[in-house]
Design a protein around this motif. Sequence first.
Motif, mmCIF file in Angstrom:
data_model
loop_
_atom_site.group_PDB
_atom_site.id
_atom_site.type_symbol
_atom_site.label_atom_id
_atom_site.label_comp_id
_atom_site.label_asym_id
_atom_site.label_seq_id
_atom_site.Cartn_x
_atom_site.Cartn_y
_atom_site.Cartn_z
ATOM 1 N N ILE A 74 0.861 -1.191 0.000
ATOM 2 C CA ILE A 74 0.000 0.000 0.000
ATOM 3 C C ILE A 74 0.897 1.241 0.000
ATOM 4 N N ALA A 75 0.485 2.270 -0.727
ATOM 5 C CA ALA A 75 1.298 3.483 -0.833
ATOM 6 C C ALA A 75 1.269 4.309 0.446
ATOM 7 N N ASP A 76 0.114 4.416 1.101
ATOM 8 C CA ASP A 76 -0.027 5.241 2.303
ATOM 9 C C ASP A 76 -0.786 4.442 3.354
ATOM 10 N N LEU A 77 -0.047 3.739 4.193
ATOM 11 C CA LEU A 77 -0.666 2.863 5.184
ATOM 12 C C LEU A 77 -1.509 3.648 6.183
ATOM 13 N N ASP A 78 -1.033 4.794 6.626
ATOM 14 C CA ASP A 78 -1.774 5.553 7.643
ATOM 15 C C ASP A 78 -3.155 5.968 7.136
ATOM 16 N N ALA A 79 -3.213 6.456 5.903
ATOM 17 C CA ALA A 79 -4.504 6.871 5.330
ATOM 18 C C ALA A 79 -5.417 5.667 5.134
ATOM 19 N N ALA A 80 -4.853 4.551 4.661
ATOM 20 C CA ALA A 80 -5.654 3.339 4.447
ATOM 21 C C ALA A 80 -6.190 2.813 5.770
ATOM 22 N N ARG A 81 -5.342 2.797 6.792
ATOM 23 C CA ARG A 81 -5.780 2.305 8.104
ATOM 24 C C ARG A 81 -6.907 3.174 8.649
ATOM 25 N N GLN A 82 -6.780 4.472 8.509
ATOM 26 C CA GLN A 82 -7.821 5.371 9.000
ATOM 27 C C GLN A 82 -9.162 5.080 8.325
ATOM 28 N N ALA A 94 -1.095 -1.524 17.350
ATOM 29 C CA ALA A 94 -0.603 -0.340 16.640
ATOM 30 C C ALA A 94 0.130 -0.723 15.358
ATOM 31 N N THR A 95 0.275 0.254 14.481
ATOM 32 C CA THR A 95 1.096 0.082 13.283
ATOM 33 C C THR A 95 2.544 -0.078 13.724
ATOM 34 N N GLU A 96 3.237 -1.042 13.129
ATOM 35 C CA GLU A 96 4.642 -1.273 13.463
ATOM 36 C C GLU A 96 5.514 -0.660 12.380
ATOM 37 N N VAL A 97 6.607 -0.037 12.804
ATOM 38 C CA VAL A 97 7.512 0.614 11.858
ATOM 39 C C VAL A 97 8.931 0.113 12.093
ATOM 40 N N ALA A 105 0.673 -3.097 9.332
ATOM 41 C CA ALA A 105 -0.482 -3.136 10.227
ATOM 42 C C ALA A 105 -1.296 -4.379 9.902
ATOM 43 N N THR A 106 -1.588 -5.167 10.925
ATOM 44 C CA THR A 106 -2.385 -6.375 10.764
ATOM 45 C C THR A 106 -3.837 -6.057 11.082
ATOM 46 N N PHE A 107 -4.739 -6.569 10.246
ATOM 47 C CA PHE A 107 -6.170 -6.380 10.459
ATOM 48 C C PHE A 107 -6.892 -7.673 10.137
ATOM 49 N N TYR A 108 -8.196 -7.706 10.397
ATOM 50 C CA TYR A 108 -8.948 -8.950 10.271
ATOM 51 C C TYR A 108 -10.165 -8.780 9.378
ATOM 52 N N ASP A 109 -10.454 -9.840 8.608
ATOM 53 C CA ASP A 109 -11.687 -9.864 7.817
ATOM 54 C C ASP A 109 -12.842 -10.256 8.749
ATOM 55 N N ALA A 118 1.309 -3.304 4.095
ATOM 56 C CA ALA A 118 2.720 -2.950 4.259
ATOM 57 C C ALA A 118 3.074 -1.802 3.330
ATOM 58 N N GLU A 119 3.673 -0.772 3.915
ATOM 59 C CA GLU A 119 4.150 0.371 3.144
ATOM 60 C C GLU A 119 5.669 0.301 3.088
ATOM 61 N N ASP A 120 6.213 0.315 1.884
ATOM 62 C CA ASP A 120 7.652 0.265 1.665
ATOM 63 C C ASP A 120 8.286 1.589 2.074
#
Length: 125
Positions: A74-82, A94-97, A105-109, A118-120
């Motif tokens: 993902i290009a922008d993990l913070d925006a996607a997570r929000q 929390a998001t790990e860096v 950031a791990t999430f669940y279906d 994962a953001e590079d």
Amino acid sequence: MSLISVDKTITIALSVKDRHASADWYGSMLGFETLYHADEAGWSELQTNTPGVAIGLGEHTEPVPGNCVPVFGIADLDAARQKLEQANVRFDGATEVIEGMVKTATFYDPDGNALMLAEDLTGGV
């Protein structure tokens, strides 16, 4: 239209006891190329024979066989997570860096299956 847009890569994360030995196995048995070993992070990554699909090997003392986590770039993990959190998607902490490497950031279906974003952070290297 989807809530977020992942890129055209996926890493399938597996738990293993010895990343180096597992990387050798995947190389000799399936022809996968080791991209790198990040020993400080306990992580190795291999390119599969399918463009855009990699295998990630996370080192654990007691790996859980069959535990597989798809990791979407993902290009922008913070925006996607929000956006996902606003849609009541549950995250695992929390998001790990890892500075200069990756943000995850791990999430669940809805069925409790773990997925990861994962953001590079390498700057495209």
